[in-house]
Scaffold this active site. Structure first.
Site, PDB file in Angstrom:
ATOM      1  N   GLU A  39      -6.990  20.218 -56.282  1.00  0.00           N
ATOM      2  CA  GLU A  39      -7.753  18.970 -56.189  1.00  0.00           C
ATOM      3  C   GLU A  39      -6.969  17.882 -55.452  1.00  0.00           C
ATOM      4  O   GLU A  39      -7.543  17.100 -54.711  1.00  0.00           O
ATOM      5  CB  GLU A  39      -8.157  18.473 -57.590  1.00  0.00           C
ATOM      6  CG  GLU A  39      -9.273  19.296 -58.213  1.00  0.00           C
ATOM      7  CD  GLU A  39     -10.567  19.279 -57.388  1.00  0.00           C
ATOM      8  OE1 GLU A  39     -10.800  18.311 -56.645  1.00  0.00           O
ATOM      9  OE2 GLU A  39     -11.329  20.253 -57.470  1.00  0.00           O
ATOM     10  N   TYR A  84      -1.072  12.477 -45.557  1.00  0.00           N
ATOM     11  CA  TYR A  84      -1.125  11.672 -46.799  1.00  0.00           C
ATOM     12  C   TYR A  84      -0.012  12.112 -47.752  1.00  0.00           C
ATOM     13  O   TYR A  84      -0.259  12.658 -48.825  1.00  0.00           O
ATOM     14  CB  TYR A  84      -2.492  11.794 -47.477  1.00  0.00           C
ATOM     15  CG  TYR A  84      -3.625  11.351 -46.602  1.00  0.00           C
ATOM     16  CD1 TYR A  84      -3.932   9.996 -46.452  1.00  0.00           C
ATOM     17  CD2 TYR A  84      -4.381  12.279 -45.889  1.00  0.00           C
ATOM     18  CE1 TYR A  84      -4.961   9.583 -45.627  1.00  0.00           C
ATOM     19  CE2 TYR A  84      -5.415  11.869 -45.052  1.00  0.00           C
ATOM     20  CZ  TYR A  84      -5.695  10.522 -44.932  1.00  0.00           C
ATOM     21  OH  TYR A  84      -6.704  10.120 -44.120  1.00  0.00           O
ATOM     22  N   TYR A 122     -11.666  10.408 -59.907  1.00  0.00           N
ATOM     23  CA  TYR A 122     -12.245  11.632 -59.372  1.00  0.00           C
ATOM     24  C   TYR A 122     -11.430  12.861 -59.804  1.00  0.00           C
ATOM     25  O   TYR A 122     -11.965  13.836 -60.343  1.00  0.00           O
ATOM     26  CB  TYR A 122     -12.321  11.578 -57.832  1.00  0.00           C
ATOM     27  CG  TYR A 122     -12.610  12.941 -57.273  1.00  0.00           C
ATOM     28  CD1 TYR A 122     -13.914  13.423 -57.265  1.00  0.00           C
ATOM     29  CD2 TYR A 122     -11.583  13.786 -56.848  1.00  0.00           C
ATOM     30  CE1 TYR A 122     -14.184  14.701 -56.827  1.00  0.00           C
ATOM     31  CE2 TYR A 122     -11.840  15.065 -56.416  1.00  0.00           C
ATOM     32  CZ  TYR A 122     -13.142  15.514 -56.398  1.00  0.00           C
ATOM     33  OH  TYR A 122     -13.419  16.780 -55.990  1.00  0.00           O
ATOM     34  N   ASP A 140     -17.164  12.438 -55.314  1.00  0.00           N
ATOM     35  CA  ASP A 140     -16.388  12.323 -54.067  1.00  0.00           C
ATOM     36  C   ASP A 140     -17.379  12.087 -52.927  1.00  0.00           C
ATOM     37  O   ASP A 140     -18.568  11.842 -53.175  1.00  0.00           O
ATOM     38  CB  ASP A 140     -15.529  13.581 -53.841  1.00  0.00           C
ATOM     39  CG  ASP A 140     -16.361  14.816 -53.537  1.00  0.00           C
ATOM     40  OD1 ASP A 140     -17.609  14.751 -53.642  1.00  0.00           O
ATOM     41  OD2 ASP A 140     -15.778  15.847 -53.173  1.00  0.00           O
ATOM     42  N   CYS A 201     -32.205  21.489 -45.140  1.00  0.00           N
ATOM     43  CA  CYS A 201     -33.153  21.238 -46.239  1.00  0.00           C
ATOM     44  C   CYS A 201     -34.011  22.453 -46.587  1.00  0.00           C
ATOM     45  O   CYS A 201     -34.331  22.673 -47.759  1.00  0.00           O
ATOM     46  CB  CYS A 201     -34.036  20.037 -45.901  1.00  0.00           C
ATOM     47  SG  CYS A 201     -33.066  18.534 -45.651  1.00  0.00           S
ATOM     48  N   CYS A 210     -35.686  16.444 -54.191  1.00  0.00           N
ATOM     49  CA  CYS A 210     -35.022  15.525 -53.259  1.00  0.00           C
ATOM     50  C   CYS A 210     -35.974  14.495 -52.634  1.00  0.00           C
ATOM     51  O   CYS A 210     -36.895  14.854 -51.896  1.00  0.00           O
ATOM     52  CB  CYS A 210     -34.331  16.338 -52.160  1.00  0.00           C
ATOM     53  SG  CYS A 210     -33.463  15.313 -50.978  1.00  0.00           S
TER      54      CYS A 210
HETATM   55 FE1  SF4 Z   1     -31.933  18.198 -47.688  1.00  0.00          FE
HETATM   56 FE2  SF4 Z   1     -32.064  16.840 -49.947  1.00  0.00          FE
HETATM   57 FE3  SF4 Z   1     -31.108  19.298 -49.966  1.00  0.00          FE
HETATM   58 FE4  SF4 Z   1     -29.699  17.356 -48.868  1.00  0.00          FE
HETATM   59  S1  SF4 Z   1     -30.232  17.531 -51.017  1.00  0.00           S
HETATM   60  S2  SF4 Z   1     -30.058  19.377 -47.979  1.00  0.00           S
HETATM   61  S3  SF4 Z   1     -31.312  16.080 -47.985  1.00  0.00           S
HETATM   62  S4  SF4 Z   1     -33.191  18.718 -49.467  1.00  0.00           S
END
Ligand code: SF4
Length: 359
Positions: A39, A84, A122, A140, A201, A210
Site C-alpha cells: 500500500e 517519493y 487511506y 484514493d 461502461c 451508475c
Molecule cells: Fe461507466 Fe459508471 Fe461503470 Fe464508471 S462506474 S465504467 S462511469 S458505468
C-alpha cells in the site's frame, strides 16, 4: 445501507470474485506486513511499476524486524527509482516503531496504524480492511472517480469539501464483513474499467447503479478544480573530480530526496550564469572553491510541485577542504562506486553517463 447502495456493493463483489487482478501481495490470508509495504509502494505509483520492487523488497526484508535492522541507505537504495523517497524513510522509521512499541507485531486498529509514520487515513483503511478485516472504507483517486460517477457527485473531488463528501458516502457503502474484498474491488474497477478517460461502461458490473452512465455524464465526472501551474527552476550541478574520485553530497534528511546522494549544486538566482551559481552553491554547501569547466549533460525532471532543468558541469577543486555545511555528509567515490549510493533520477542519469564514458 439503502437497497441501491447494497446492489452496488453486491454487484461489485460478484465481479471481483471472477476478475480480481493477480498481485504478489494478494492472498486469501493476507500478510499484514506485505499489505502495508504494497500500500505504501502503490501511493502515487502504478501497479506494474510496484510489482518488481515489492518482490525485491520482500526478498531483502522478509519481515518487519529485518526492515527495522537495515541501514537507511540500504532501504533507500532498494527504493531507488520508485520516487517519493519519504515513503521509504517513513517505512524504515515505522518498522523500528513496530519493533519498539508493538512488540514486533503489526498494529491492527486504525488508531494504532495511524501512529506509524507515513500511514494516513487511506493507508490505515487499506491495511485495516485487507489485512485485519475491519469494516472501514478506503478512498484514493480511483475510488473517488468511481463514486463521483456512480453517485453523481459534482463537488470537485480534489477539494476538502469533495474529500469530505466522498469519505462520508464511502462509509455508508462498506458491506459488513467484506470490506477488504470490497475495497480492493473498488480500486480494481477504477484501474481497469472506470478509467479516467474512456470508461468501459458496457462491460461495467455496476452500470445499472451508475448515474453518470444513465445520464451520459462520464466525461463530466468527476469534477476537478484546476491546479496552479507548477514553477520551473534552472539548476546547476558540479561533477568535482580529484585524484581519480568524484565528490558526492548527501541531501539533508528533512529536504526533498532526504538521505539520497547527489552531485552537489543548486538553483540559479536571478541574473546568475550557471557557472557563477555553481561556484556560489559549492562554496555555501561545502565551503569549497572550484573551477567550473565543460558542460557535461542537461537533464529535465518534473517533481510533484515543481519542474527543473539541471545542467551538470565538470569541475576541479581549487581550495578549501570539504565541509558538510548545507548537506548531511560528503564522500569522494570512484566511478565504479557510484552505483552503490542511492540517488534520485536526475543524479542517476548523470552517474550513468559518467560510467558509460569510463567504460
Ligand atoms: Fe461507466 Fe459508471 Fe461503470 Fe464508471 S462506474 S465504467 S462511469 S458505468
Amino acid at each position: 445501507m439503502t437497497d441501491s447502495n447494497s446492489t452496488f456493493s453486491t454487484d461489485l463483489l460478484t465481479w471481483y470474485a471472477h476478475n480480481k487482478r493477480s498481485m504478489p501481495w494478494r492472498s486469501d490470508r493476507p500478510n499484514p506486513y506485505h499489505v502495508w509495504i504494497s500500500e505504501i509502494m502503490l501511493q502515487q505509483t502504478q501497479v506494474a511499476a510496484v510489482k518488481p520492487y515489492f518482490r525485491r523488497w520482500i526478498t531483502e526484508f522478509p519481515h518487519v524486524g529485518a526492515l527495522a535492522e537495515a541501514d537507511q541507505e540500504e532501504v533507500l537504495k532498494l527504493w531507488e527509482g520508485l520516487g517519493y523517497y519519504s515513503r521509504a524513510r517513513n517505512l524504515h522509521k515505522a518498522a523500528i516503531m513496530v519493533m519498539r512499541d508493538f512488540g514486533g507485531v503489526m498494529p491492527n486498529t486504525l488508531t494504532d496504524l495511524r501512529k506509524l509514520p507515513g500511514v494516513g487515513a487511506y493507508t490505515a483503511g487499506a491495511i485495516g480492511s485487507i489485512a485485519f478485516g475491519l469494516d472501514v472504507p478506503v478512498v484514493d483517486g480511483n475510488v473517488k472517480r468511481v463514486l463521483a460517477r456512480v453517485f453523481e457527485i459534482d463537488t470537485a473531488i480534489n477539494t476538502p469539501a469533495g474529500e469530505k463528501e466522498i469519505w462520508a458516502l464511502a462509509e455508508t457503502l462498506v458491506p459488513a464483513g467484506q470490506a477488504g474484498d470490497y475495497n480492493q474491488a473498488l480500486m480494481d474497477l477504477g484501474a481497469t474499467v472506470c478509467r479516467p478517460k474512456n470508461p468501459m461502461c458496457l462491460l461495467c458490473p455496476v452500470k445499472d447503479s451508475c448515474q453518470a452512465q444513465a445520464q451520459g455524464l462520464q466525461q463530466q465526472l468527476p469534477v476537478k478544480k484546476k491546479k496552479k501551474p507548477v514553477p520551473h527552476y534552472d539548476v546547476a550541478a558540479a561533477v568535482i573530480t580529484h585524484a581519480g574520485k568524484i565528490l558526492l553530497a548527501q541531501r539533508p534528511q528533512d529536504k526533498l530526496l532526504g538521505g539520497m546522494w547527489e552531485f552537489p549544486g543548486g538553483k540559479l538566482e536571478a541574473g546568475e550564469t550557471m557557472e557563477v551559481a555553481l561556484a556560489r552553491e559549492i562554496q555555501e554547501e561545502l565551503a569549497m572553491e572550484i573551477a567550473v569547466g565543460e558542460h557535461l549533460i542537461t537533464v529535465g525532471h518534473a517533481y510533484t510541485h515543481f519542474k527543473i532543468t539541471l545542467a551538470a558541469y565538470a569541475c576541479t577543486w581549487l581550495a578549501g577542504a570539504p565541509q558538510a555545511i548545507e548537506c548531511a555528509d560528503w564522500k569522494w567515490v570512484t566511478i565504479a562506486q557510484l552505483g552503490d549510493y542511492p540517488m534520485g533520477k536526475v543524479d542517476r542519469t548523470i552517474a550513468a553517463m559518467l560510467q558509460s564514458q569510463a567504460d
